[in-house]
Design a protein around this motif. Structure first.
Motif, PDB file in Angstrom:
ATOM      1  N   PRO A   1      23.592  30.918  19.765  1.00 21.22           N
ATOM      2  CA  PRO A   1      23.073  31.248  21.099  1.00 21.22           C
ATOM      3  C   PRO A   1      24.180  31.752  22.032  1.00 21.22           C
ATOM      4  O   PRO A   1      25.238  31.147  22.158  1.00 21.22           O
ATOM      5  CB  PRO A   1      22.480  29.928  21.602  1.00 21.22           C
ATOM      6  CG  PRO A   1      23.022  28.874  20.725  1.00 21.22           C
ATOM      7  CD  PRO A   1      23.467  29.513  19.446  1.00 21.22           C
ATOM      8  N   ARG A   2      23.912  32.901  22.647  1.00 15.65           N
ATOM      9  CA  ARG A   2      24.839  33.500  23.612  1.00 15.65           C
ATOM     10  C   ARG A   2      24.051  33.883  24.853  1.00 15.65           C
ATOM     11  O   ARG A   2      22.940  34.410  24.760  1.00 15.65           O
ATOM     12  CB  ARG A   2      25.525  34.748  23.042  1.00 15.65           C
ATOM     13  CG  ARG A   2      26.432  34.457  21.882  1.00 15.65           C
ATOM     14  CD  ARG A   2      27.705  33.806  22.403  1.00 15.65           C
ATOM     15  NE  ARG A   2      28.579  33.502  21.301  1.00 15.65           N
ATOM     16  CZ  ARG A   2      29.162  32.336  21.119  1.00 15.65           C
ATOM     17  NH1 ARG A   2      28.982  31.367  21.972  1.00 15.65           N
ATOM     18  NH2 ARG A   2      29.944  32.125  20.094  1.00 15.65           N
ATOM     19  N   TYR A   3      24.649  33.624  26.002  1.00 19.46           N
ATOM     20  CA  TYR A   3      24.007  33.855  27.288  1.00 19.46           C
ATOM     21  C   TYR A   3      24.832  34.819  28.125  1.00 19.46           C
ATOM     22  O   TYR A   3      26.036  34.951  27.945  1.00 19.46           O
ATOM     23  CB  TYR A   3      23.861  32.532  28.052  1.00 19.46           C
ATOM     24  CG  TYR A   3      22.981  31.530  27.339  1.00 19.46           C
ATOM     25  CD1 TYR A   3      21.627  31.480  27.608  1.00 19.46           C
ATOM     26  CD2 TYR A   3      23.518  30.643  26.407  1.00 19.46           C
ATOM     27  CE1 TYR A   3      20.809  30.562  26.965  1.00 19.46           C
ATOM     28  CE2 TYR A   3      22.709  29.734  25.752  1.00 19.46           C
ATOM     29  CZ  TYR A   3      21.362  29.696  26.034  1.00 19.46           C
ATOM     30  OH  TYR A   3      20.565  28.796  25.396  1.00 19.46           O
TER      31      TYR A   3
ATOM     32  N   ALA B   1      20.286  34.863  19.742  1.00 22.95           N
ATOM     33  CA  ALA B   1      19.730  33.571  19.345  1.00 22.95           C
ATOM     34  C   ALA B   1      20.640  32.776  18.418  1.00 22.95           C
ATOM     35  O   ALA B   1      20.741  31.554  18.541  1.00 22.95           O
ATOM     36  CB  ALA B   1      18.375  33.780  18.678  1.00 22.95           C
TER      37      ALA B   1
ATOM     38  N   LEU C   1      19.255  34.447  27.892  1.00 22.84           N
ATOM     39  CA  LEU C   1      19.623  34.335  26.481  1.00 22.84           C
ATOM     40  C   LEU C   1      19.630  35.741  25.897  1.00 22.84           C
ATOM     41  O   LEU C   1      18.623  36.443  25.944  1.00 22.84           O
ATOM     42  CB  LEU C   1      18.618  33.444  25.740  1.00 22.84           C
ATOM     43  CG  LEU C   1      18.850  33.285  24.240  1.00 22.84           C
ATOM     44  CD1 LEU C   1      20.116  32.470  23.975  1.00 22.84           C
ATOM     45  CD2 LEU C   1      17.648  32.619  23.586  1.00 22.84           C
TER      46      LEU C   1
ATOM     47  N   SER D   1      27.350  29.193  27.048  1.00 18.41           N
ATOM     48  CA  SER D   1      26.435  28.740  28.105  1.00 18.41           C
ATOM     49  C   SER D   1      26.871  29.441  29.389  1.00 18.41           C
ATOM     50  O   SER D   1      28.027  29.824  29.539  1.00 18.41           O
ATOM     51  CB  SER D   1      26.492  27.223  28.273  1.00 18.41           C
ATOM     52  OG  SER D   1      27.765  26.835  28.717  1.00 18.41           O
TER      53      SER D   1
END
Length: 179
Positions: free
Chosen positions: A153-155, A150, A147, A137
């Protein structure tokens, strides 16, 4: 026996030259070598840092471990500042003191990230940096989060920062390989 004595004298002479060069370099930078060569933050008063934080810090590339000077323009220099000068822009003052530190002095404006392993910076005198790290996050101080992966999930924080990127998230001696 004669060779080791000559070699020891040579090493002693070399050490004396290095020490003399260090003192000459420090004097050329207007550094007071008699008192407070290394300033330690004491929370204010005599002996503290000449600034609490700095957004536009410069580092002398020729001095190790680190010689730092703050280029922030302020209304009034700190009482700990020994050499306060009018800003060349004419709208305040700049403290011309240098401090010795292994770490970069703290910044006043927080970075958009707490730490960054993969920083991408311009090569300007004061760089503009982006952090290309992917996180589970985004940090709370990041304004523009994207983002980039997917599953899982990696931001990535897309904010830029005017100044050095700050500390690394992973210590340099820790391997991040998957072996």
């Amino acid at each position: 026996m004669m060779k080791s004595s000559a070699m020891g004298s040579g090493l002693l002479l070399l050490a004396a030259i290095v020490v003399a060069g260090f003192h000459a370099a420090a004097a050329a930078r207007h550094w007071d070598t008699n008192t407070n060569t290394v300033r330690v933050h004491s929370g204010g008063g005599d002996g503290g840092l000449p600034w609490e934080c700095c957004d536009f810090v410069i580092r002398d590339p020729d001095f190790r471990p680190g010689l730092w000077q703050c280029q922030d323009v302020v209304d009034k220099c700190s009482p700990n500042c020994r050499e306060c000068a009018a800003s060349p822009a004419g709208n305040g003052y700049v403290c011309l003191d240098w401090i010795v530190s292994l770490l970069e002095p703290p910044v006043c404006t927080p970075r958009p990230w707490d730490c960054c392993d993969l920083a991408v910076c311009t090569r300007a005198y004061i760089p503009i940096c982006h952090c290309a790290d992917m996180f589970a996050s985004c940090p709370t101080n990041c304004k523009q989060c994207e983002l980039v992966q997917a599953d899982p999930p990696r931001y990535r924080c897309l904010d830029s920062f005017f100044g050095y990127p700050g500390p690394k998230c992973t210590a340099p001696w820790i391997s991040v390989s998957s072996n």
